[in-house]
Design a protein around this motif. Structure first.
Motif, PDB file in Angstrom:
ATOM      1  N   PRO A  49       0.834  -0.879  -0.481  1.00 44.66           N
ATOM      2  CA  PRO A  49       0.120   0.492  -0.316  1.00 44.66           C
ATOM      3  C   PRO A  49       0.971   1.125   0.198  1.00 44.66           C
ATOM      4  O   PRO A  49       2.119   1.344   0.446  1.00 44.66           O
ATOM      5  CB  PRO A  49      -0.702   0.173   1.172  1.00 44.66           C
ATOM      6  CG  PRO A  49       0.055  -1.153   2.375  1.00 44.66           C
ATOM      7  CD  PRO A  49       0.439  -2.003   1.184  1.00 44.66           C
ATOM      8  N   THR A  53       3.278   2.356   8.470  1.00 44.39           N
ATOM      9  CA  THR A  53       2.435   2.169   9.432  1.00 44.39           C
ATOM     10  C   THR A  53       3.511   2.701  10.014  1.00 44.39           C
ATOM     11  O   THR A  53       3.963   3.299  10.460  1.00 44.39           O
ATOM     12  CB  THR A  53       2.814   0.656   9.642  1.00 44.39           C
ATOM     13  OG1 THR A  53       4.152   0.005   9.620  1.00 44.39           O
ATOM     14  CG2 THR A  53       2.199  -0.465   8.303  1.00 44.39           C
ATOM     15  N   THR A  79      -5.125   8.681   9.276  1.00 40.92           N
ATOM     16  CA  THR A  79      -4.787   6.940   9.119  1.00 40.92           C
ATOM     17  C   THR A  79      -6.364   6.858   8.599  1.00 40.92           C
ATOM     18  O   THR A  79      -7.373   6.817   8.136  1.00 40.92           O
ATOM     19  CB  THR A  79      -5.096   6.721  10.443  1.00 40.92           C
ATOM     20  OG1 THR A  79      -6.114   6.181  11.225  1.00 40.92           O
ATOM     21  CG2 THR A  79      -3.656   7.040  11.264  1.00 40.92           C
ATOM     22  N   THR A  81      -7.754   2.686   6.632  1.00 40.58           N
ATOM     23  CA  THR A  81      -7.403   0.744   6.625  1.00 40.58           C
ATOM     24  C   THR A  81      -7.033   0.591   5.481  1.00 40.58           C
ATOM     25  O   THR A  81      -7.786   0.968   4.833  1.00 40.58           O
ATOM     26  CB  THR A  81      -8.732   0.326   7.039  1.00 40.58           C
ATOM     27  OG1 THR A  81      -9.249   1.213   8.818  1.00 40.58           O
ATOM     28  CG2 THR A  81      -8.321  -1.231   7.375  1.00 40.58           C
ATOM     29  N   VAL A  82      -5.601  -0.285   5.442  1.00 38.21           N
ATOM     30  CA  VAL A  82      -4.925  -0.566   3.464  1.00 38.21           C
ATOM     31  C   VAL A  82      -4.834  -2.535   4.290  1.00 38.21           C
ATOM     32  O   VAL A  82      -4.979  -3.129   5.472  1.00 38.21           O
ATOM     33  CB  VAL A  82      -4.020  -0.942   3.482  1.00 38.21           C
ATOM     34  CG1 VAL A  82      -4.125   1.528   3.382  1.00 38.21           C
ATOM     35  CG2 VAL A  82      -2.976  -0.353   4.516  1.00 38.21           C
ATOM     36  N   ARG A  83      -4.982  -3.278   3.376  1.00 42.36           N
ATOM     37  CA  ARG A  83      -4.702  -4.836   3.559  1.00 42.36           C
ATOM     38  C   ARG A  83      -3.170  -4.766   3.237  1.00 42.36           C
ATOM     39  O   ARG A  83      -2.594  -4.413   3.222  1.00 42.36           O
ATOM     40  CB  ARG A  83      -5.004  -5.331   2.876  1.00 42.36           C
ATOM     41  CG  ARG A  83      -6.703  -5.347   2.665  1.00 42.36           C
ATOM     42  CD  ARG A  83      -7.291  -6.141   2.097  1.00 42.36           C
ATOM     43  NE  ARG A  83      -7.097  -7.127   0.700  1.00 42.36           N
ATOM     44  CZ  ARG A  83      -7.404  -8.702  -0.157  1.00 42.36           C
ATOM     45  NH1 ARG A  83      -8.997  -8.219  -0.193  1.00 42.36           N
ATOM     46  NH2 ARG A  83      -6.870  -9.329  -0.011  1.00 42.36           N
ATOM     47  N   ASN A  84      -2.590  -5.457   4.798  1.00 42.62           N
ATOM     48  CA  ASN A  84      -1.228  -5.508   4.348  1.00 42.62           C
ATOM     49  C   ASN A  84      -1.109  -7.103   2.931  1.00 42.62           C
ATOM     50  O   ASN A  84      -1.863  -7.567   2.963  1.00 42.62           O
ATOM     51  CB  ASN A  84      -0.711  -6.905   5.636  1.00 42.62           C
ATOM     52  CG  ASN A  84       0.331  -7.744   5.891  1.00 42.62           C
ATOM     53  OD1 ASN A  84       0.493  -7.956   5.106  1.00 42.62           O
ATOM     54  ND2 ASN A  84       0.830  -6.799   6.841  1.00 42.62           N
ATOM     55  N   ARG A  88      -2.758  -9.774   4.207  1.00 42.15           N
ATOM     56  CA  ARG A  88      -3.859  -9.700   4.063  1.00 42.15           C
ATOM     57  C   ARG A  88      -4.532  -9.165   4.925  1.00 42.15           C
ATOM     58  O   ARG A  88      -6.554  -8.924   4.956  1.00 42.15           O
ATOM     59  CB  ARG A  88      -4.756 -10.266   2.663  1.00 42.15           C
ATOM     60  CG  ARG A  88      -4.372 -11.040   1.525  1.00 42.15           C
ATOM     61  CD  ARG A  88      -4.875 -11.952   0.752  1.00 42.15           C
ATOM     62  NE  ARG A  88      -3.487 -11.547  -0.923  1.00 42.15           N
ATOM     63  CZ  ARG A  88      -4.222 -12.637  -1.434  1.00 42.15           C
ATOM     64  NH1 ARG A  88      -5.557 -13.501  -1.021  1.00 42.15           N
ATOM     65  NH2 ARG A  88      -3.314 -13.012  -3.204  1.00 42.15           N
ATOM     66  N   CYS A  89      -3.977  -8.801   6.937  1.00 38.92           N
ATOM     67  CA  CYS A  89      -5.541  -8.487   6.755  1.00 38.92           C
ATOM     68  C   CYS A  89      -4.999  -6.924   7.191  1.00 38.92           C
ATOM     69  O   CYS A  89      -4.039  -6.501   7.012  1.00 38.92           O
ATOM     70  CB  CYS A  89      -4.202  -8.913   8.327  1.00 38.92           C
ATOM     71  SG  CYS A  89      -4.122 -10.936   8.826  1.00 38.92           S
ATOM     72  N   PRO A  90      -6.443  -6.574   7.434  1.00 40.89           N
ATOM     73  CA  PRO A  90      -6.010  -5.667   7.624  1.00 40.89           C
ATOM     74  C   PRO A  90      -5.320  -4.378   8.501  1.00 40.89           C
ATOM     75  O   PRO A  90      -4.914  -5.065   9.524  1.00 40.89           O
ATOM     76  CB  PRO A  90      -7.877  -4.878   7.871  1.00 40.89           C
ATOM     77  CG  PRO A  90      -8.025  -5.729   8.699  1.00 40.89           C
ATOM     78  CD  PRO A  90      -7.570  -7.214   8.092  1.00 40.89           C
ATOM     79  N   MET A  91      -5.136  -3.066   7.935  1.00 41.59           N
ATOM     80  CA  MET A  91      -4.058  -2.841   9.513  1.00 41.59           C
ATOM     81  C   MET A  91      -4.330  -0.609   8.876  1.00 41.59           C
ATOM     82  O   MET A  91      -4.552  -0.806   8.035  1.00 41.59           O
ATOM     83  CB  MET A  91      -2.304  -2.779   8.922  1.00 41.59           C
ATOM     84  CG  MET A  91      -1.788  -2.556   7.695  1.00 41.59           C
ATOM     85  SD  MET A  91      -0.055  -2.827   7.619  1.00 41.59           S
ATOM     86  CE  MET A  91      -0.127  -2.529   5.889  1.00 41.59           C
ATOM     87  N   ARG A  92      -4.170  -0.511   9.797  1.00 43.37           N
ATOM     88  CA  ARG A  92      -3.829   1.092  10.031  1.00 43.37           C
ATOM     89  C   ARG A  92      -2.518   1.603  10.049  1.00 43.37           C
ATOM     90  O   ARG A  92      -1.319   1.283  10.019  1.00 43.37           O
ATOM     91  CB  ARG A  92      -3.765   1.454  11.356  1.00 43.37           C
ATOM     92  CG  ARG A  92      -4.169   2.835  11.334  1.00 43.37           C
ATOM     93  CD  ARG A  92      -5.163   3.309  13.520  1.00 43.37           C
ATOM     94  NE  ARG A  92      -3.921   3.845  13.773  1.00 43.37           N
ATOM     95  CZ  ARG A  92      -4.217   4.119  14.889  1.00 43.37           C
ATOM     96  NH1 ARG A  92      -5.242   4.958  15.825  1.00 43.37           N
ATOM     97  NH2 ARG A  92      -3.315   4.759  15.804  1.00 43.37           N
TER      98      ARG A  92
END
Length: 165
Positions: A49, A53, A79, A81-84, A88-92
């Motif tokens: 993304p 982080t 901030t 929320t994007v996918r790792n 593929r887990c959501p992260m801030r």
């Protein structure tokens, strides 16, 4: 989920997306199929993304998580929320555009002191002597930031020793 992960290489093989597929002579069936793990990673990973982080910013700013969280709380960073890209887990994360805008306007005291080869306490005192105060409250943000516009025209020292205590 395990069944889906086991079938992913199989789908890549059947769709002829892998450049190399081997067969282990000492095994039979699915256990005999050999694939290049790095090739599979490249095919299934999402693009990274365009955001950083909190922990990536800790490294860039050479600071702590507490400082970055205070900048977020203070409204200096938004901030999203994007996918790792890997799991593929959501992260801030903080969008790169926000980070670039902040860095264009502000400079941390520590970064400025490294650029000028001046001890931070000496530099902070010299800036105060010339009437330049931190742009963000150090008590709220746990670090000292100055506006770049405030320090550009100043006569700053090129090098100084560490202060004597």
């Amino acid at each position: 989920m395990a069944a889906r992960l086991k079938s992913l290489p199989n789908l890549l093989i059947l769709d002829k997306k892998l450049q190399w597929v081997g067969k282990l002579a000492s095994a039979q069936g699915y256990a005999a199929v050999l694939v290049n793990g790095d090739e599979i990673k490249e095919l299934v990973r999402e693009p990274a993304p365009d955001a950083a982080t909190v922990h990536e910013l800790v490294g860039r700013f050479n600071t702590s998580v507490r400082v970055i969280k205070a900048l977020i709380t203070g409204g200096h960073f938004t901030t999203v929320t994007v996918r790792n890209a890997i799991n593929r887990c959501p992260m801030r994360a903080i969008p790169s555009a926000d980070l670039a805008a902040f860095m264009q306007d502000f400079v941390p005291l520590f970064e400025l002191s490294e650029q000028l080869h001046v001890h931070p306490r000496v530099l902070k005192a010299r800036l105060a002597e010339q009437g330049v105060q931190p742009a963000l409250d150090p008590k709220k943000h746990y670090a000292t930031f100055y506006r770049r516009a405030d320090i550009q025209q100043l006569d700053l020292p090129a090098r100084s020793p560490a202060p004597q205590e």
